[in-house]
Design a protein around this motif. Structure first.
Motif, short mmCIF file in Angstrom:
data_model
loop_
_atom_site.label_atom_id
_atom_site.label_comp_id
_atom_site.label_asym_id
_atom_site.label_seq_id
_atom_site.Cartn_x
_atom_site.Cartn_y
_atom_site.Cartn_z
N ASP A 1 -9.53 4.62 2.94
CA ASP A 1 -8.44 5.36 2.05
C ASP A 1 -9.37 5.79 0.82
OD1 ASP A 1 -6.41 7.85 2.85
OD2 ASP A 1 -4.84 5.65 2.22
N CYS B 1 3.00 4.33 -0.81
CA CYS B 1 3.12 5.75 -1.87
C CYS B 1 4.81 6.18 -1.54
CB CYS B 1 1.65 6.55 -1.74
SG CYS B 1 2.68 7.90 -0.33
N THR C 1 -4.31 13.96 7.56
CA THR C 1 -3.76 13.36 9.12
C THR C 1 -3.26 14.05 9.68
OG1 THR C 1 -3.45 11.54 7.45
CG2 THR C 1 -2.19 11.17 10.29
N GLU C 2 -2.11 15.20 9.20
CA GLU C 2 -1.53 15.75 10.39
C GLU C 2 -2.24 17.22 10.62
OE1 GLU C 2 3.78 16.40 8.79
OE2 GLU C 2 1.92 17.04 7.63
N LEU D 1 11.75 10.39 7.55
CA LEU D 1 11.82 11.07 8.50
C LEU D 1 12.15 11.58 9.66
CD1 LEU D 1 10.45 13.34 5.29
CD2 LEU D 1 12.43 13.22 5.90
N MET E 1 -4.69 14.87 13.88
CA MET E 1 -3.61 15.22 15.21
C MET E 1 -2.97 16.91 16.15
SD MET E 1 -0.84 13.03 13.47
CE MET E 1 0.24 12.51 14.48
N ARG F 1 -4.66 9.19 22.32
CA ARG F 1 -3.64 9.07 22.38
C ARG F 1 -2.71 10.76 23.49
NH1 ARG F 1 0.62 9.11 18.01
NH2 ARG F 1 -1.31 9.71 16.71
N ARG G 1 -4.07 14.28 1.18
CA ARG G 1 -3.84 12.95 2.15
C ARG G 1 -3.67 14.03 3.36
NH1 ARG G 1 -4.61 10.35 5.79
NH2 ARG G 1 -4.61 7.76 5.12
N MET G 2 -1.65 13.71 3.13
CA MET G 2 -0.62 14.20 4.12
C MET G 2 -1.45 14.95 5.26
SD MET G 2 1.78 12.50 4.87
CE MET G 2 2.89 13.24 6.70
N TRP H 1 0.94 13.85 -3.06
CA TRP H 1 1.65 13.12 -4.41
C TRP H 1 0.01 12.58 -5.62
CZ3 TRP H 1 -0.54 10.22 -0.30
CH2 TRP H 1 -0.81 9.69 -0.74
N ALA I 1 1.68 7.27 12.82
CA ALA I 1 0.05 7.77 12.57
C ALA I 1 -0.10 8.80 11.48
CB ALA I 1 0.04 8.69 14.25
N ILE I 2 1.69 8.76 11.02
CA ILE I 2 1.52 9.90 9.83
C ILE I 2 1.56 9.06 8.97
CG2 ILE I 2 2.99 11.57 9.00
CD1 ILE I 2 3.30 13.38 10.77
N CYS I 3 1.70 8.39 8.36
CA CYS I 3 1.92 7.58 7.28
C CYS I 3 0.48 7.96 6.21
CB CYS I 3 2.51 6.38 7.15
SG CYS I 3 2.03 4.96 6.11
N PRO I 4 0.66 8.21 5.04
CA PRO I 4 -0.53 8.57 4.59
C PRO I 4 -1.52 7.13 3.34
CG PRO I 4 1.45 9.58 3.36
CD PRO I 4 1.63 8.77 4.32
N ALA I 5 -0.44 6.44 3.67
CA ALA I 5 -1.73 5.12 3.10
C ALA I 5 -1.48 4.18 4.15
CB ALA I 5 -0.28 4.69 2.23
N ALA I 6 -1.51 4.23 5.49
CA ALA I 6 -2.12 3.12 6.17
C ALA I 6 -1.13 1.62 6.65
CB ALA I 6 -3.43 3.14 6.42
N GLN J 1 8.17 10.22 5.08
CA GLN J 1 7.77 10.45 6.16
C GLN J 1 8.55 9.84 7.05
OE1 GLN J 1 6.54 13.55 6.89
NE2 GLN J 1 5.62 13.44 4.29
N LEU K 1 -8.84 1.71 6.54
CA LEU K 1 -8.09 2.59 7.13
C LEU K 1 -7.24 2.13 8.43
CD1 LEU K 1 -8.28 6.15 6.58
CD2 LEU K 1 -6.19 4.90 5.93
N ARG K 2 -8.45 1.76 8.95
CA ARG K 2 -8.11 0.09 10.92
C ARG K 2 -9.20 -0.76 10.36
NH1 ARG K 2 -4.95 3.52 10.03
NH2 ARG K 2 -4.11 5.64 12.00
N GLN L 1 5.20 14.02 -6.92
CA GLN L 1 5.15 14.56 -5.48
C GLN L 1 5.89 15.30 -5.03
OE1 GLN L 1 7.96 10.89 -4.47
NE2 GLN L 1 6.78 10.63 -2.80
N ARG M 1 12.58 18.35 0.31
CA ARG M 1 11.89 18.89 1.15
C ARG M 1 12.39 20.42 2.30
NH1 ARG M 1 10.32 18.28 6.64
NH2 ARG M 1 7.80 17.69 6.88
N LYS N 1 0.88 -1.18 0.06
CA LYS N 1 0.33 -0.08 -0.01
C LYS N 1 1.13 1.03 -0.27
CE LYS N 1 -2.79 -1.12 3.77
NZ LYS N 1 -4.30 -0.98 4.79
N TYR O 1 2.97 18.31 1.61
CA TYR O 1 3.30 16.85 0.56
C TYR O 1 2.33 16.35 -0.05
CZ TYR O 1 4.85 12.13 -0.65
OH TYR O 1 4.93 11.54 -1.50
N TYR P 1 6.22 19.15 -2.54
CA TYR P 1 6.85 19.85 -0.95
C TYR P 1 5.82 20.71 -1.44
CZ TYR P 1 8.50 15.16 0.75
OH TYR P 1 9.01 14.25 1.35
N ARG Q 1 -5.27 18.08 19.00
CA ARG Q 1 -3.75 18.51 20.37
C ARG Q 1 -4.38 19.90 20.76
NH1 ARG Q 1 1.13 16.10 17.22
NH2 ARG Q 1 1.06 14.12 17.55
#
Ligand SMILES: Cc1cc2nc3c(=O)[nH]c(=O)nc-3n(C[C@H](O)[C@H](O)[C@H](O)COP(=O)(O)OP(=O)(O)OC[C@H]3O[C@@H](n4cnc5c(N)ncnc54)[C@H](O)[C@@H]3O)c2cc1C
Ligand code: SF4
Lengths: 64, 451
Positions: free
Chosen positions: B43, A11, B328-329, A18, B332, B24, B324-325, B369, A53-58, A15, B63-64, B378, B428, A9, B367, B380, B336
């Motif tokens: 996703d 992509c 998530t960011e 990094l 989060m 968390r 997509r990135m 893609w 948590a951050i990985c955009p493709a789980a 991240q 996703l989960r 890709q 980046r 999965k 980010y 940035y 917080r």
């Protein structure tokens, strides 16, 4: 902690590398994630959780 | 009195990230996750790629798993739509009936596909935003999708797909449909595909990729649709897309008639932020939900993902990303900051005595893609809205490209395809903070020279 990947999965966002460069790398050909350490030491755990948590493709799954 | 929940509205990438981060970061009170779609969080990027292609099934997009969601102890309301929010009391209305008074709210309702007037009742005209959209479109593109008798060879023979809109989504779908063997025409208002997102330099290269694979690229505006009624009770079926006079092929010649025969049409003309339900005048919903640098739209009300337009501290203007990135960011970050605000306001129910963290401005390096054929693009930083673009690497045969994007004298974005991952990661850093243009150029040269 044990890490598993659903690398199929991935992509190639990079991240995870990094955030936790001692645990993850990317293949040169296509950027797909490579696991360097499937059971990293405690000092890496926070970074690994953040990467998962951050990985955009789980892709990254962390098991306790 | 039972404790008030934190409610997260929108059960996709941003909403899920917010919910997980709330747990968390110590929220032990009730946590409600509300999603209009009936599906567990999934996703979206693979919808226009692996799922449309048929390579992946819907389960792979989840996703989960249920086991991964269980420890979050969510009050999960799928198939439920938030229909109102009273900002002063932080009270949500669900499905127009139930009221839910909350301690805090995270809004992550994303965007909805824009449509063309008069298409909702036409068979064969599709949009591509949700899993259900993607499955419906895939049903028409893959084997057996079109019942016999619609003038199409059953069993996956070549069929005609017209894609209206030549942005990223339209281009990705065009690539998949070509690989599946369809005749594909892409019609866009802009002369160059993806130009709004990546500029005309990169767009021109991508156009060549598509043309090489047999995709027909046209510039034009859709005037309407031709239809036929098969008389089977399912209503009219699309047979062609009519273009306004003056439409041309992207290489400059006439489009050769303004009627494009089509068995299937994909309308990929962008999206509208899902803010219609936010009618409280305390909120500014012009082009997304307006937030401050902390992702707060109002006290106790935060937003994240495609729906949020916030003050990016490094760029000094409000921005909204459909990446997509960022979902998530920002999910989060919003979670917080909401907890930090609640902690500063008094007892929060986190209850473990840890000192309240400070709210922090959300300042990501964006980010993005896109996958088309075997090409991975890709980027940035900011590639849209540049006033200056340079392409130091542009190797068409090797299918390598590197572009630098500037605005007001500073380098704000970088895009690459076909470069080694190490180099791409190094790029980046060049646009993490907008650098003066010349300095960024030198750093780009250094980053790509060091193999
Ligand atoms: C086909 C496709 C391909 C993409 N490809 C890429 C790519 O290659 N790279 C990339 O970076 N990005 C890509 N994206 C963009 C990326 O998927 C989005 O940025 C991301 O999904 C945004 O997440 P989100 O949670 O903010 O919003 P969304 O994913 O849109 O989720 C919002 C959710 O809120 C729900 N909702 C809306 N209104 C309400 C309401 N009133 N009450 C309750 N629930 C509500 C919706 O049903 C939806 O499930 C793609 C998007 C699509 C559609
Ligand atoms: S962050 Fe996720 S998608 Fe990106 S390289 Fe790592 S595993 Fe792959």
């Amino acid at each position: 902690m044990k890490i598993t990947l659903d690398a199929d999965k991935c992509c190639a966002a990079g991240q995870c590398v990094l955030i936790a460069p001692e645990v993850f790398d990317q293949r040169d050909e296509d950027g797909v994630v490579v696991l360097l350490d499937a059971a990293p030491p405690a000092a890496q755990h926070d970074a690994v959780r953040e990467a998962a948590a951050i990985c955009p493709a789980a892709v990254i799954e962390v098991h306790a | 009195m039972t404790a008030r929940p934190i409610a997260v509205v929108g059960a996709s990438a941003a909403g899920l990230a917010a919910a997980e981060t709330l747990r968390r970061s110590g929220w032990r009170g009730p946590l409600t996750l509300i999603g209009a779609e009936p599906h567990l969080p999934y996703d979206r990027p693979p919808l226009s790629k692996q799922l449309l292609h048929g390579a992946w099934e819907p389960e792979k997009l989840r996703l989960r798993t249920e086991e991964q969601l269980a420890p979050l102890d969510l009050d999960l309301r799928l198939g439920t739509r938030a229909t109102g929010l009273d900002v002063a009391t932080r009270t949500l209305t669900l499905d127009g009936a139930e009221s839910l008074a909350c301690a805090g709210v995270v809004i992550a309702t994303g965007v909805a596909a824009r449509t063309l007037p008069g298409t909702d009742r036409l068979t064969g005209v599709h949009t591509l935003r949700t899993l259900d959209d993607a499955l419906a479109l895939r049903g028409r593109l893959t084997k057996g999708g079109t019942p016999a008798g619609e003038g199409v060879a059953g069993g996956g023979g070549t069929r005609r797909l017209v894609i209206v809109g030549n942005g990223v989504l339209g281009c990705e779908a065009a690539a998949v449909a070509r690989e599946l063997g369809h005749e594909v025409t892409v019609v866009g208002i802009e002369g160059t595909p993806m130009a709004a997102a990546v500029g005309t330099d990169v767009g021109t290269l991508l156009a060549e990729e598509h043309r090489d694979r047999g995709v027909r690229l046209l510039t034009g505006t859709v005037e309407g649709f031709d239809t036929t009624d098969p008389g089977d009770g399912r209503g009219p079926q699309v047979t062609a897309v009519r273009l306004a006079p003056g439409s041309t092929s992207a290489s400059g010649g006439a489009a050769g008639g303004t009627r494009l025969p089509a068995d299937t049409v994909l309308v990929a003309i962008g999206s509208r932020p899902a803010v219609d339900w936010l009618t409280d005048p305390a909120l500014d919903t012009t082009d997304g939900l307006r937030c401050d640098a902390y992702c707060a739209a109002a006290p106790g009300v935060y937003a994240a993902g495609d729906v949020a337009r916030w003050d990016h501290p490094a760029h000094g203007r409000p921005l909204r990303f459909e990446h997509r990135m960022n979902a998530t960011e920002q999910g989060m970050a919003a979670a917080r900051n909401l907890l930090a605000e609640l902690a500063a306001d008094g007892p929060t129910g986190t209850g473990d005595g840890t000192p309240a963290p400070e709210r922090r401005p959300f300042a990501p390096v964006p980010y993005f893609w896109s996958d088309q054929y075997d090409l991975k693009i890709q980027a940035y930083g900011l590639t849209a809205g540049a006033d200056r673009v340079e392409t130091p690497v542009r190797d068409r045969a090797g299918r390598r490209i590197l572009a630098l994007y500037g605005r007001e004298g500073r380098a704000v974005g970088v895009l690459a395809a076909g470069l080694p991952p190490r180099q791409i990661r190094a790029l980046r850093a060049v646009v993490a903070d907008p650098l003066p243009w010349e300095e960024a150029r030198e750093r780009i040269a250094a980053a790509t020279a060091a193999g």
